[in-house]
Design a protein around this motif. Structure first.
Motif, PDB file in Angstrom:
ATOM      1  N   ALA B 120       0.820  -1.221   0.000  1.00  0.00           N
ATOM      2  CA  ALA B 120       0.000   0.000   0.000  1.00  0.00           C
ATOM      3  C   ALA B 120       0.851   1.267   0.000  1.00  0.00           C
ATOM      4  O   ALA B 120       0.351   2.356  -0.253  1.00  0.00           O
ATOM      5  CB  ALA B 120      -0.946   0.004   1.196  1.00  0.00           C
ATOM      6  N   ARG B 121       2.141   1.108   0.311  1.00  0.00           N
ATOM      7  CA  ARG B 121       3.025   2.271   0.200  1.00  0.00           C
ATOM      8  C   ARG B 121       3.596   2.392  -1.207  1.00  0.00           C
ATOM      9  O   ARG B 121       4.138   3.416  -1.568  1.00  0.00           O
ATOM     10  CB  ARG B 121       4.169   2.179   1.226  1.00  0.00           C
ATOM     11  CG  ARG B 121       3.690   2.292   2.660  1.00  0.00           C
ATOM     12  CD  ARG B 121       4.832   2.580   3.605  1.00  0.00           C
ATOM     13  NE  ARG B 121       5.677   1.426   3.836  1.00  0.00           N
ATOM     14  CZ  ARG B 121       5.503   0.559   4.835  1.00  0.00           C
ATOM     15  NH1 ARG B 121       4.512   0.731   5.687  1.00  0.00           N
ATOM     16  NH2 ARG B 121       6.298  -0.458   4.994  1.00  0.00           N
ATOM     17  N   VAL B 122       3.461   1.322  -1.986  1.00  0.00           N
ATOM     18  CA  VAL B 122       3.988   1.351  -3.349  1.00  0.00           C
ATOM     19  C   VAL B 122       2.893   1.714  -4.337  1.00  0.00           C
ATOM     20  O   VAL B 122       3.097   2.473  -5.272  1.00  0.00           O
ATOM     21  CB  VAL B 122       4.587  -0.019  -3.717  1.00  0.00           C
ATOM     22  CG1 VAL B 122       5.050  -0.016  -5.161  1.00  0.00           C
ATOM     23  CG2 VAL B 122       5.731  -0.357  -2.780  1.00  0.00           C
ATOM     24  N   LEU B 123       1.702   1.140  -4.127  1.00  0.00           N
ATOM     25  CA  LEU B 123       0.655   1.388  -5.116  1.00  0.00           C
ATOM     26  C   LEU B 123      -0.616   1.880  -4.464  1.00  0.00           C
ATOM     27  O   LEU B 123      -0.956   1.517  -3.336  1.00  0.00           O
ATOM     28  CB  LEU B 123       0.386   0.138  -5.955  1.00  0.00           C
ATOM     29  CG  LEU B 123      -0.464  -1.011  -5.445  1.00  0.00           C
ATOM     30  CD1 LEU B 123      -1.940  -0.759  -5.659  1.00  0.00           C
ATOM     31  CD2 LEU B 123      -0.066  -2.284  -6.156  1.00  0.00           C
ATOM     32  N   ALA B 124      -1.318   2.747  -5.187  1.00  0.00           N
ATOM     33  CA  ALA B 124      -2.612   3.240  -4.731  1.00  0.00           C
ATOM     34  C   ALA B 124      -3.646   2.938  -5.805  1.00  0.00           C
ATOM     35  O   ALA B 124      -3.329   2.917  -6.992  1.00  0.00           O
ATOM     36  CB  ALA B 124      -2.549   4.736  -4.458  1.00  0.00           C
ATOM     37  N   LEU B 125      -4.866   2.678  -5.369  1.00  0.00           N
ATOM     38  CA  LEU B 125      -5.952   2.345  -6.283  1.00  0.00           C
ATOM     39  C   LEU B 125      -7.081   3.346  -6.083  1.00  0.00           C
ATOM     40  O   LEU B 125      -7.529   3.576  -4.969  1.00  0.00           O
ATOM     41  CB  LEU B 125      -6.451   0.924  -5.964  1.00  0.00           C
ATOM     42  CG  LEU B 125      -7.730   0.455  -6.653  1.00  0.00           C
ATOM     43  CD1 LEU B 125      -7.516   0.261  -8.145  1.00  0.00           C
ATOM     44  CD2 LEU B 125      -8.226  -0.845  -6.027  1.00  0.00           C
ATOM     45  N   LEU B 143      -6.761  12.070   4.437  1.00  0.00           N
ATOM     46  CA  LEU B 143      -5.805  11.566   5.440  1.00  0.00           C
ATOM     47  C   LEU B 143      -5.830  10.040   5.544  1.00  0.00           C
ATOM     48  O   LEU B 143      -4.850   9.431   5.987  1.00  0.00           O
ATOM     49  CB  LEU B 143      -6.096  12.188   6.809  1.00  0.00           C
ATOM     50  CG  LEU B 143      -5.505  13.587   7.020  1.00  0.00           C
ATOM     51  CD1 LEU B 143      -6.121  14.253   8.236  1.00  0.00           C
ATOM     52  CD2 LEU B 143      -3.988  13.508   7.168  1.00  0.00           C
ATOM     53  N   LEU B 144      -6.927   9.422   5.121  1.00  0.00           N
ATOM     54  CA  LEU B 144      -6.964   7.955   5.123  1.00  0.00           C
ATOM     55  C   LEU B 144      -5.808   7.397   4.287  1.00  0.00           C
ATOM     56  O   LEU B 144      -5.299   6.316   4.566  1.00  0.00           O
ATOM     57  CB  LEU B 144      -8.290   7.439   4.555  1.00  0.00           C
ATOM     58  CG  LEU B 144      -9.558   7.793   5.325  1.00  0.00           C
ATOM     59  CD1 LEU B 144     -10.767   7.165   4.646  1.00  0.00           C
ATOM     60  CD2 LEU B 144      -9.460   7.331   6.761  1.00  0.00           C
ATOM     61  N   GLU B 162       0.311  17.779   6.118  1.00  0.00           N
ATOM     62  CA  GLU B 162       0.929  18.561   5.050  1.00  0.00           C
ATOM     63  C   GLU B 162       0.769  17.839   3.708  1.00  0.00           C
ATOM     64  O   GLU B 162       0.361  18.434   2.713  1.00  0.00           O
ATOM     65  CB  GLU B 162       2.410  18.705   5.392  1.00  0.00           C
ATOM     66  CG  GLU B 162       3.137  19.859   4.799  1.00  0.00           C
ATOM     67  CD  GLU B 162       4.569  19.860   5.315  1.00  0.00           C
ATOM     68  OE1 GLU B 162       5.468  19.597   4.514  1.00  0.00           O
ATOM     69  OE2 GLU B 162       4.766  20.071   6.538  1.00  0.00           O
ATOM     70  N   VAL B 163       1.085  16.549   3.709  1.00  0.00           N
ATOM     71  CA  VAL B 163       0.965  15.771   2.479  1.00  0.00           C
ATOM     72  C   VAL B 163      -0.488  15.756   2.012  1.00  0.00           C
ATOM     73  O   VAL B 163      -0.778  15.910   0.819  1.00  0.00           O
ATOM     74  CB  VAL B 163       1.478  14.332   2.708  1.00  0.00           C
ATOM     75  CG1 VAL B 163       1.201  13.465   1.485  1.00  0.00           C
ATOM     76  CG2 VAL B 163       2.960  14.346   3.014  1.00  0.00           C
ATOM     77  N   ALA B 164      -1.417  15.588   2.957  1.00  0.00           N
ATOM     78  CA  ALA B 164      -2.832  15.525   2.586  1.00  0.00           C
ATOM     79  C   ALA B 164      -3.289  16.848   1.977  1.00  0.00           C
ATOM     80  O   ALA B 164      -4.008  16.871   0.974  1.00  0.00           O
ATOM     81  CB  ALA B 164      -3.684  15.175   3.805  1.00  0.00           C
ATOM     82  N   ARG B 165      -2.852  17.957   2.566  1.00  0.00           N
ATOM     83  CA  ARG B 165      -3.268  19.257   2.027  1.00  0.00           C
ATOM     84  C   ARG B 165      -2.660  19.485   0.644  1.00  0.00           C
ATOM     85  O   ARG B 165      -3.311  20.016  -0.249  1.00  0.00           O
ATOM     86  CB  ARG B 165      -2.870  20.383   2.978  1.00  0.00           C
ATOM     87  CG  ARG B 165      -3.735  20.395   4.234  1.00  0.00           C
ATOM     88  CD  ARG B 165      -3.833  21.796   4.845  1.00  0.00           C
ATOM     89  NE  ARG B 165      -4.709  21.780   6.002  1.00  0.00           N
ATOM     90  CZ  ARG B 165      -6.015  22.062   5.946  1.00  0.00           C
ATOM     91  NH1 ARG B 165      -6.576  22.379   4.791  1.00  0.00           N
ATOM     92  NH2 ARG B 165      -6.760  22.014   7.029  1.00  0.00           N
ATOM     93  N   ALA B 199      -2.197  11.130  -1.608  1.00  0.00           N
ATOM     94  CA  ALA B 199      -1.662  11.203  -0.246  1.00  0.00           C
ATOM     95  C   ALA B 199      -0.938   9.915   0.127  1.00  0.00           C
ATOM     96  O   ALA B 199      -0.122   9.893   1.040  1.00  0.00           O
ATOM     97  CB  ALA B 199      -2.784  11.483   0.753  1.00  0.00           C
ATOM     98  N   GLN B 200      -1.247   8.838  -0.585  1.00  0.00           N
ATOM     99  CA  GLN B 200      -0.550   7.571  -0.347  1.00  0.00           C
ATOM    100  C   GLN B 200       0.878   7.613  -0.899  1.00  0.00           C
ATOM    101  O   GLN B 200       1.643   6.698  -0.654  1.00  0.00           O
ATOM    102  CB  GLN B 200      -1.323   6.422  -0.999  1.00  0.00           C
ATOM    103  CG  GLN B 200      -1.968   5.471  -0.015  1.00  0.00           C
ATOM    104  CD  GLN B 200      -2.856   4.457  -0.724  1.00  0.00           C
ATOM    105  OE1 GLN B 200      -3.926   4.788  -1.220  1.00  0.00           O
ATOM    106  NE2 GLN B 200      -2.405   3.210  -0.791  1.00  0.00           N
TER     107      GLN B 200
END
Ligand SMILES: Nc1ncnc2c1ncn2[C@@H]1O[C@H](COP(=O)(O)OP(=O)(O)OP(=O)(O)O)[C@@H](O)[C@H]1O
Ligand SMILES: [Mg+2]
Lengths: 361, 303
Positions: B120-125, B143-144, B162-165, B199-200
């Motif tokens: 889940a840190r490598v790929l997002a769906l 943020l999820l 910060e990343v989420a924003r 965000a992932q």
């Protein structure tokens, strides 16, 4: 670097402060405030009752039993008053607090796990199973076995519901709910049959009081069972906030966020069932706490679980202590089963929440 | 509403720059020298069946790093299923009858063998339709996407927020941070899901019809963000229905029909009447875009 064309700023939220704003403003104070409210509630609720005891008397009794009497130079309370505090009211109040906290946490977990806002801790037929077990022993006159029979009934209902859901395929929320419903209906029918066939005179009232839920007979054993289960299992459940968050957009989304969906679902369902079974064995099935409290607290915290779980526990405990205080004082010297009070408060509150949430849903 | 004004107000570091640092450690990550032939997603012989029905039949599919790849095909051809199998959220692929073992590799590493959280840190769906009735704010929803990056007991850190924003800003939804997800329009929600995936900080981004519900300007904007991510070193694979959008914005397309790959490669080679007429049962003519030089497709019914 490119960003998407910014959408025009949205119209102001329908209600002042969306869930997000509310979640952040002063959020750090809610848990301490909840703890404070619960402590005050317990100390005050113990003093309320037919024989008036001042808050100071309660402290004296409690301090004496905690072995602090000598240290603080307190005189022990008279035996009668002391027994009232230490043997009757305090165990009852603490049991109510433990049951309220446990049910609220179980309610949150069930609603998030099944993504069903109407889910409550009894969803998998636990209360019907427990009721069947309890009614069987009450009718047979083996009252001492009641907690064991209720717990056994709840666990059997869980096994039946999960077995049925599993036999139908993967353990999806819908299938789990439907299997729970089937088990629930079957156990309820069996309970009605047993009551109809063999209950007589006195046992009717006893059965009814148990079915509605009550902490009237609470002892220190009840405190140990309900409190122990709530502290151990409740803490475990309450520590799963991030995992439950991941379920917000469904199983696939949770899985894509790195959650082992099947394992988490089994583990949490079993945890909820064991805790609910332990609570039901001490208090009967008290309705509405596990259904309403999570919704009410979400209005404060939003749907993220990190605050939702502990706050639900604290508010659930506070709520049930007050509900039980009402149950034993409003028609004193007659007592109501506390389940009647929670239903009388819960049903209108639920309607109110539905009305408030109508824009969203 | 002006469809062409774009603001580039946000200043946060580009989402995706962490992908290389965070992605596949342990010697399977990309070296600084970057892109050779094995970079990105490389799936081979992926089959998947349900109730005895073969939904995917030996699919080969690549999505190189630094490129936007399009996954095309009619309704029910298996696009969503393929994306889910690749993301590891469906049961593992089975071996095609008569074929070799299925494999799904990313930068040479076996993706499906990775522990879930690491994957889940490598790929997002980004899914086709994901929604919730719960009172969740947009920022909380985004943020999820940080869940795989932190311990399960920890709360959101300042870095997470910060990343989420930044992800929200990149998806053009910064002004919506405090709104409730359930009150958003379909297109706004689609962008929130994109932001959640950003965000992932993935190195591989899989999207199932990310332009669904979007107006034409927003579709182009979304594709531009995907292009931008690709330039930052992310491998992007998006299932799309709009063949012209794919023709204008993808580097590389894969066409599925009935769970099989019918054609794969450059848009000029794949988006041609010989392929599309048969797959969609329509009559297709190809023109050339006067400015971009890319194919423009027109369709008429077959008679
Ligand atoms: N769990 C399942 N059970 C039964 N059939 C399934 C299942 N999942 C997928 N299918 C079938 O597999 C085929 C491919 O489905 P998929 O959702 O991958 O298509 P798609 O290409 O994404 O279509 P669309 O363009 O309509 O989104 C469909 O015929 C679908 O009915
Ligand atoms: Mg699809």
């Amino acid at each position: 670097m490119t960003t998407l064309r910014d959408r025009p700023a949205p119209a102001p939220p329908a209600r002042p402060g969306g869930a997000g704003t509310r979640a952040r403003r002063g959020a750090g104070w809610w848990v301490p405030a909840g703890v404070g409210a619960l402590v005050v509630t317990v100390l005050v609720a113990v003093t309320i009752g037919p024989a008036d005891l001042a808050v100071g008397d309660v402290w004296r009794s409690v301090a004496t039993h905690l072995g602090l009497g000598g240290l603080l130079g307190l005189e022990p309370l008279g035996a009668l008053q002391d027994g009232m505090v230490w043997q009757l009211r305090l165990p009852r109040v603490l049991t109510a607090a433990a049951v309220g906290a446990g049910l609220a946490v179980c309610g949150v977990v069930m609603q998030s796990l099944t993504r069903n806002p109407l889910a409550d801790p009894y969803l998998l037929g636990l209360s019907s199973g427990a009721s069947l077990g309890a009614v069987l022993v009450l009718v047979a006159g083996w009252t001492v076995l009641l907690p064991v029979a209720a717990f056994g009934g709840a666990v059997l209902a869980l096994v039946a519901a999960l077995g049925l859901a599993g036999a139908l395929g993967a353990l999806t929320p819908t299938r789990t709910v439907l299997a729970g419903l089937a088990v629930s209906q079957l156990a309820a029918a069996a309970t009605s049959f047993v009551i109809f066939w063999s209950a007589t005179g006195d046992s009717y009232r006893e059965i009814l009081s148990w079915l509605m839920g009550s902490v009237a007979g609470a002892t220190w054993t009840s405190v140990a069972v309900a409190g122990g289960a709530t502290i151990v299992l409740g803490t475990l459940l309450a520590s799963t906030g991030s995992v439950l968050d991941a379920f917000t957009f469904g199983d696939t989304a949770a899985s894509a966020l790195g959650v082992d969906v099947a394992r988490v679902r089994w583990t949490l369902l079993v945890g909820v069932a064991l805790l609910t079974g332990a609570l039901v064995s001490q208090s009967g099935s008290i309705g509405f706490v596990g259904l309403i409290l999570p919704h009410a607290v979400r209005l404060l915290t939003g749907a993220r679980h990190r605050l939702l779980l502990p706050l639900s526990a604290l508010f659930g405990a506070t709520f049930l202590v007050w509900a039980d205080t009402l149950a034993r004082t409003v028609f004193a010297p007659r007592e109501l089963p506390v389940g009647i009070v929670t239903a009388a408060i819960g049903a209108p509150v639920f309607a109110l929440l539905l009305w408030r949430g109508r824009k969203v849903a | 509403m002006s469809g062409t004004t774009r603001t580039t107000a946000h200043v946060a570091p580009p989402v995706g720059t962490d992908a290389r640092r965070d992605g596949l450690g342990d010697g399977v990550g990309r070296g600084p020298s970057g892109r050779d032939g094995t970079d990105g997603l490389d799936a081979a012989r992926v089959s998947w069946s349900v109730d005895g029905r073969l939904v995917l039949d030996g699919v080969d599919c690549t999505a190189p790093t630094g490129a936007v790849s399009g996954l095309l095909g009619p309704n029910g051809s298996g696009k969503s299923t393929l994306l889910r199998v690749l993301a590891g959220v469906r049961a593992a692929p089975s071996t095609a009858p008569g074929g070799g073992a299925a494999q799904v590799r990313f930068d040479g590493a076996d993706l499906l063998a990775l522990p879930r959280r690491r994957r889940a840190r490598v790929l997002a769906l980004v899914e086709q339709d994901a929604t919730t009735d719960l009172p969740l704010s947009v920022l909380d929803a985004v943020l999820l996407g940080r869940i795989p990056h932190r311990s399960l007991l920890a709360g959101d850190s300042a870095h997470d927020r910060e990343v989420a924003r930044a992800a929200l800003a990149r998806a053009g939804m910064a002004a919506f941070a405090e709104r409730e997800v359930a009150t958003l329009s379909g297109g706004e929600r689609q962008r929130v899901h994109l932001a959640r995936a950003l965000a992932q900080e993935p190195a591989l981004l899989l999207l199932d019809e990310p332009t669904n519900h979007l107006d034409i300007a927003a579709q182009l904007d979304t594709m531009r963000v995907l292009r931008d991510l690709a330039d930052d070193g992310v491998a992007v694979l998006a299932a799309l229905h709009d063949l012209n959008l794919a023709a204008q914005t993808c580097d590389h397309v894969v066409v599925l029909a009935d769970g099989r790959v019918v054609a794969a490669g450059d848009v000029h080679e794949v988006l041609v009447p010989e392929v599309l007429d048969a797959v969609y049962g329509v009559r297709c003519e190809v023109l050339t875009h006067p400015r971009t030089g890319r194919p423009v497709l027109t369709f008429t019914p077959q008679d």
